[in-house]
Design a protein around this motif. Structure first.
Motif, PDB file in Angstrom:
ATOM      1  N   ALA A 140       8.491  12.595   9.532  1.00 58.19           N
ATOM      2  CA  ALA A 140       8.828  11.682   8.437  1.00 58.19           C
ATOM      3  C   ALA A 140       7.660  11.540   7.474  1.00 58.19           C
ATOM      4  CB  ALA A 140       9.211  10.311   8.984  1.00 58.19           C
ATOM      5  N   GLU A 141       8.004  11.145   6.246  1.00 53.48           N
ATOM      6  CA  GLU A 141       6.995  10.892   5.228  1.00 53.48           C
ATOM      7  C   GLU A 141       7.328   9.573   4.551  1.00 53.48           C
ATOM      8  OE1 GLU A 141       6.323  15.511   3.779  1.00 53.48           O
ATOM      9  OE2 GLU A 141       7.797  14.262   2.751  1.00 53.48           O
ATOM     10  N   GLY A 142       6.299   8.890   4.074  1.00 57.44           N
ATOM     11  CA  GLY A 142       6.568   7.643   3.361  1.00 57.44           C
ATOM     12  C   GLY A 142       5.291   6.880   3.084  1.00 57.44           C
ATOM     13  N   PRO A 143       5.401   5.785   2.328  1.00 61.53           N
ATOM     14  CA  PRO A 143       4.222   4.981   1.997  1.00 61.53           C
ATOM     15  C   PRO A 143       3.692   4.227   3.209  1.00 61.53           C
ATOM     16  CG  PRO A 143       6.206   3.922   1.172  1.00 61.53           C
ATOM     17  CD  PRO A 143       6.626   5.248   1.723  1.00 61.53           C
ATOM     18  N   ARG A 144       2.389   4.021   3.230  1.00 62.42           N
ATOM     19  CA  ARG A 144       1.731   3.411   4.392  1.00 62.42           C
ATOM     20  C   ARG A 144       2.357   2.066   4.773  1.00 62.42           C
ATOM     21  NH1 ARG A 144      -4.178   3.112   3.381  1.00 62.42           N
ATOM     22  NH2 ARG A 144      -4.474   5.021   4.543  1.00 62.42           N
ATOM     23  N   TYR A 145       2.708   1.257   3.796  1.00 58.81           N
ATOM     24  CA  TYR A 145       3.170  -0.093   4.117  1.00 58.81           C
ATOM     25  C   TYR A 145       4.497  -0.098   4.879  1.00 58.81           C
ATOM     26  CZ  TYR A 145       6.957  -0.420   0.682  1.00 58.81           C
ATOM     27  OH  TYR A 145       8.132  -0.244   0.012  1.00 58.81           O
ATOM     28  N   ALA A 146       5.274   1.005   4.781  1.00 63.30           N
ATOM     29  CA  ALA A 146       6.610   1.009   5.378  1.00 63.30           C
ATOM     30  C   ALA A 146       6.790   1.981   6.540  1.00 63.30           C
ATOM     31  CB  ALA A 146       7.649   1.325   4.306  1.00 63.30           C
ATOM     32  N   LEU A 147       5.993   3.051   6.573  1.00 64.38           N
ATOM     33  CA  LEU A 147       6.253   4.130   7.531  1.00 64.38           C
ATOM     34  C   LEU A 147       6.109   3.680   8.987  1.00 64.38           C
ATOM     35  CD1 LEU A 147       7.030   7.093   7.860  1.00 64.38           C
ATOM     36  CD2 LEU A 147       4.616   7.699   7.699  1.00 64.38           C
ATOM     37  N   LYS A 148       5.007   3.005   9.296  1.00 61.76           N
ATOM     38  CA  LYS A 148       4.773   2.569  10.677  1.00 61.76           C
ATOM     39  C   LYS A 148       5.910   1.658  11.154  1.00 61.76           C
ATOM     40  CE  LYS A 148       2.026   1.601  14.361  1.00 61.76           C
ATOM     41  NZ  LYS A 148       2.900   0.729  15.128  1.00 61.76           N
ATOM     42  N   ASP A 205       0.857  -1.182   0.000  1.00 57.59           N
ATOM     43  CA  ASP A 205       0.000   0.000   0.000  1.00 57.59           C
ATOM     44  C   ASP A 205       0.899   1.240   0.000  1.00 57.59           C
ATOM     45  OD1 ASP A 205      -1.733   2.077   0.446  1.00 57.59           O
ATOM     46  OD2 ASP A 205      -2.872   1.051   2.008  1.00 57.59           O
ATOM     47  N   MET A 206       0.907   1.936  -1.114  1.00 61.11           N
ATOM     48  CA  MET A 206       1.809   3.077  -1.300  1.00 61.11           C
ATOM     49  C   MET A 206       1.191   4.413  -0.902  1.00 61.11           C
ATOM     50  SD  MET A 206       4.514   1.664  -2.452  1.00 61.11           S
ATOM     51  CE  MET A 206       5.482   3.017  -3.125  1.00 61.11           C
ATOM     52  N   THR A 207      -0.009   4.399  -0.336  1.00 59.83           N
ATOM     53  CA  THR A 207      -0.669   5.650   0.047  1.00 59.83           C
ATOM     54  C   THR A 207       0.285   6.504   0.884  1.00 59.83           C
ATOM     55  OG1 THR A 207      -2.752   4.456   0.143  1.00 59.83           O
ATOM     56  CG2 THR A 207      -2.698   6.625   1.194  1.00 59.83           C
ATOM     57  N   PRO A 208       0.526   7.759   0.470  1.00 64.69           N
ATOM     58  CA  PRO A 208       1.461   8.592   1.236  1.00 64.69           C
ATOM     59  C   PRO A 208       0.923   8.893   2.632  1.00 64.69           C
ATOM     60  CG  PRO A 208       0.882   9.608  -0.879  1.00 64.69           C
ATOM     61  CD  PRO A 208      -0.063   8.473  -0.665  1.00 64.69           C
ATOM     62  N   GLN A 209       1.790   8.701   3.619  1.00 65.65           N
ATOM     63  CA  GLN A 209       1.424   8.998   4.996  1.00 65.65           C
ATOM     64  C   GLN A 209       2.486   9.913   5.595  1.00 65.65           C
ATOM     65  OE1 GLN A 209      -1.024   6.310   7.210  1.00 65.65           O
ATOM     66  NE2 GLN A 209      -1.942   7.430   5.548  1.00 65.65           N
ATOM     67  N   VAL A 210       2.105  10.610   6.660  1.00 64.03           N
ATOM     68  CA  VAL A 210       3.077  11.442   7.360  1.00 64.03           C
ATOM     69  C   VAL A 210       3.099  11.052   8.832  1.00 64.03           C
ATOM     70  CG1 VAL A 210       2.917  13.403   5.775  1.00 64.03           C
ATOM     71  CG2 VAL A 210       1.398  13.302   7.744  1.00 64.03           C
ATOM     72  N   ALA A 211       4.258  11.271   9.454  1.00 65.53           N
ATOM     73  CA  ALA A 211       4.385  11.043  10.891  1.00 65.53           C
ATOM     74  C   ALA A 211       4.776  12.368  11.519  1.00 65.53           C
ATOM     75  CB  ALA A 211       5.447   9.987  11.174  1.00 65.53           C
ATOM     76  N   TRP A 212       4.254  12.626  12.719  1.00 62.58           N
ATOM     77  CA  TRP A 212       4.555  13.872  13.413  1.00 62.58           C
ATOM     78  C   TRP A 212       4.738  13.577  14.890  1.00 62.58           C
ATOM     79  CZ3 TRP A 212      -0.164  12.698  11.172  1.00 62.58           C
ATOM     80  CH2 TRP A 212      -1.228  12.455  12.061  1.00 62.58           C
ATOM     81  N   CYS A 213       5.313  14.526  15.602  1.00 60.80           N
ATOM     82  CA  CYS A 213       5.385  14.365  17.056  1.00 60.80           C
ATOM     83  C   CYS A 213       4.885  15.633  17.721  1.00 60.80           C
ATOM     84  CB  CYS A 213       6.796  14.009  17.519  1.00 60.80           C
ATOM     85  SG  CYS A 213       7.939  15.381  17.540  1.00 60.80           S
ATOM     86  N   TRP A 214       4.485  15.461  18.979  1.00 55.20           N
ATOM     87  CA  TRP A 214       4.010  16.573  19.807  1.00 55.20           C
ATOM     88  C   TRP A 214       5.113  16.967  20.777  1.00 55.20           C
ATOM     89  CZ3 TRP A 214      -0.310  18.597  17.990  1.00 55.20           C
ATOM     90  CH2 TRP A 214      -1.190  17.778  17.278  1.00 55.20           C
ATOM     91  N   ALA A 215       4.911  18.069  21.480  1.00 55.43           N
ATOM     92  CA  ALA A 215       5.915  18.568  22.433  1.00 55.43           C
ATOM     93  C   ALA A 215       6.254  17.521  23.497  1.00 55.43           C
ATOM     94  CB  ALA A 215       5.403  19.850  23.097  1.00 55.43           C
ATOM     95  N   SER A 216       5.323  16.623  23.768  1.00 51.61           N
ATOM     96  CA  SER A 216       5.539  15.557  24.765  1.00 51.61           C
ATOM     97  C   SER A 216       6.465  14.466  24.246  1.00 51.61           C
ATOM     98  CB  SER A 216       4.200  14.924  25.119  1.00 51.61           C
ATOM     99  OG  SER A 216       3.640  14.316  23.953  1.00 51.61           O
ATOM    100  N   GLY A 217       6.695  14.453  22.901  1.00 51.00           N
ATOM    101  CA  GLY A 217       7.490  13.384  22.298  1.00 51.00           C
ATOM    102  C   GLY A 217       6.634  12.301  21.674  1.00 51.00           C
ATOM    103  N   LEU A 218       5.324  12.370  21.890  1.00 50.71           N
ATOM    104  CA  LEU A 218       4.403  11.371  21.331  1.00 50.71           C
ATOM    105  C   LEU A 218       4.399  11.433  19.804  1.00 50.71           C
ATOM    106  CD1 LEU A 218       2.096   9.263  21.788  1.00 50.71           C
ATOM    107  CD2 LEU A 218       0.515  11.208  21.659  1.00 50.71           C
ATOM    108  N   ILE A 219       4.544  10.268  19.182  1.00 53.78           N
ATOM    109  CA  ILE A 219       4.551  10.176  17.716  1.00 53.78           C
ATOM    110  C   ILE A 219       3.207   9.652  17.230  1.00 53.78           C
ATOM    111  CG2 ILE A 219       5.626   9.061  15.714  1.00 53.78           C
ATOM    112  CD1 ILE A 219       8.147   8.706  17.453  1.00 53.78           C
ATOM    113  N   GLU A 220       2.697  10.249  16.163  1.00 53.94           N
ATOM    114  CA  GLU A 220       1.466   9.764  15.543  1.00 53.94           C
ATOM    115  C   GLU A 220       1.653   9.720  14.038  1.00 53.94           C
ATOM    116  OE1 GLU A 220      -1.977  11.143  18.666  1.00 53.94           O
ATOM    117  OE2 GLU A 220      -1.353  12.606  17.192  1.00 53.94           O
ATOM    118  N   ILE A 221       0.826   8.892  13.389  1.00 58.55           N
ATOM    119  CA  ILE A 221       0.910   8.722  11.936  1.00 58.55           C
ATOM    120  C   ILE A 221      -0.475   8.897  11.339  1.00 58.55           C
ATOM    121  CG2 ILE A 221       1.463   7.086  10.070  1.00 58.55           C
ATOM    122  CD1 ILE A 221       3.378   5.711  12.046  1.00 58.55           C
ATOM    123  N   GLY A 222      -0.560   9.538  10.179  1.00 54.76           N
ATOM    124  CA  GLY A 222      -1.856   9.714   9.537  1.00 54.76           C
ATOM    125  C   GLY A 222      -1.700  10.235   8.126  1.00 54.76           C
TER     126      GLY A 222
END
Ligand SMILES: [Zn+2]
Length: 156
Positions: free
Chosen positions: A81-89, A47-64
């Protein structure tokens, strides 16, 4: 219904939209069809759908799918970070710290939760991103770790 994903064949690496894959009669299940690669006939894909990952001031990482505007308390999400859904997580799972206790099941940027101040937290974040880039983590799968903005140069 307009749901379609960008996918890539696991065998011949042909990339196209999921809707371009062919429906062929299944050999295993009579009367059913299955999706196959229009190039090589393979049945599995990434699944190559582009996804992004971000973090909050607490250090918590989320992907969407998109970077969120800001949290309820007004602090912003930082793109990491950015990347395809199948690999980013998977790439983040390997690189991040796995939360314990109250943050069980959560992924954290190493060094941020214990940082003494915001400057130290920012430094920890970009050192971690640099490290991931140097390890070429996920590079083959198209993962891009975000570099520190040049405006931060003096602060790091
Ligand atoms: Zn193929």
């Amino acid at each position: 219904m307009n749901h379609d994903n960008l996918i890539k064949c696991t065998r011949c690496r042909h990339a196209c939209m999921e809707s371009a894959w062919l429906d062929v009669p299944s050999k295993k299940y009579g009367g059913c069809t299955e999706k196959t690669c229009p190039r090589c006939g393979c049945k599995s894909y990434y699944d190559m759908t582009p996804q992004v990952a971000w973090c909050w001031a607490s250090g918590l990482i989320e992907i969407g799918n998109h970077l969120p505007a800001s949290s309820l308390d007004g602090s912003g999400a930082i793109l990491i970070a950015e990347g395809p859904r199948y690999a980013l997580k998977g790439a983040i799972d390997v690189a991040a710290r796995h939360g314990k206790g109250a943050s069980e099941g959560k992924l954290l940027v190493p060094g941020i939760p214990e940082a003494e101040n915001q400057k130290a937290a920012i430094r920890a974040l970009y050192q971690w991103l640099d490290w991931n880039r140097k390890c070429r983590r996920g590079k083959r799968d198209g993962i891009v770790w975000i570099e520190a903005p040049s405006s931060l140069g003096a602060a790091l």
